[in-house]
Design an enzyme around this catalytic site. Structure first.
Site, short mmCIF file in Angstrom:
data_model
loop_
_atom_site.label_atom_id
_atom_site.label_comp_id
_atom_site.label_asym_id
_atom_site.label_seq_id
_atom_site.Cartn_x
_atom_site.Cartn_y
_atom_site.Cartn_z
N HIS A 236 0.92 -1.13 0.09
CA HIS A 236 -0.10 0.09 0.17
C HIS A 236 0.79 1.25 -0.01
CE1 HIS A 236 -2.58 -3.21 1.49
NE2 HIS A 236 -3.58 -2.51 1.35
N GLU B 124 8.93 -1.03 3.90
CA GLU B 124 9.44 0.10 3.50
C GLU B 124 11.02 0.18 4.16
OE1 GLU B 124 5.60 0.63 2.43
OE2 GLU B 124 6.28 -0.29 4.25
N ASP C 35 26.86 0.87 -6.33
CA ASP C 35 26.85 1.49 -7.70
C ASP C 35 27.91 2.56 -7.59
OD1 ASP C 35 25.79 2.19 -10.18
OD2 ASP C 35 25.32 3.95 -9.17
#
Length: 158
Positions: free
Chosen positions: A77, A114, A128
């Protein structure tokens, strides 16, 4: 053992209906780490990386990722987060950067995804930014270590 909540009686994926659930305070804490070569960690700690502040960039990426979790994980959600904290701590004894994310809200559904997404994306961002000097880095140990609130109550990993 509990049933899977994201599968209906026909075995099809579904988004859980939380409309009848009570709004409660919820908090989740997740951790992970990125292990690397000692010289890579030294470059991060000393600020000698030509791309800039690796830890600050990974922290911001983790926060942004927590806010976009519902865009990345199909059945999550969209949540109105009240707080997201992401900490990256160099650990020279183990040649790694430890990552911790704490997410909070008052809402009708959990916030574990989350926190886990924040840790994962912070680790991916660190990778990265440093892959040019260390392609063998390992992102691992990503897990939920604590959850508070909601129907299932308090969870604390062993």
């Amino acid at each position: 053992m509990s049933e899977f909540t994201h599968i209906d009686s026909k075995g099809q994926a579904r988004m859980v209906d939380v409309s009848e659930k009570e709004v409660t305070f919820r908090e989740a804490r997740a951790v992970g780490r990125v292990t690397m070569e000692p010289n890579t960690l030294e470059m991060i700690v000393s600020g000698g990386h030509k791309k800039g502040d690796v830890l600050a960039t990974a922290r911001i990426a983790g926060i942004m990722a927590a806010k976009r979790t519902s865009d990345l994980i199909p059945m999550c959600h969209p949540l109105m987060l009240s707080s997201v904290k992401v900490e990256l701590t160099p650990n020279q004894a183990e040649n790694c950067v430890d990552i911790e994310a704490i997410c909070k809200l008052s809402g009708q559904t959990g916030i574990e995804m989350e926190a886990l997404t924040a840790v994962s994306v912070a680790g991916l961002t660190l990778y990265d930014m440093c892959k040019a000097v260390d392609k063998a880095m390992v992102i691992d140990q990503v897990r939920l270590v604590e959850k508070k609130g909601g129907k299932s109550g308090h969870y604390l990993a062993e």
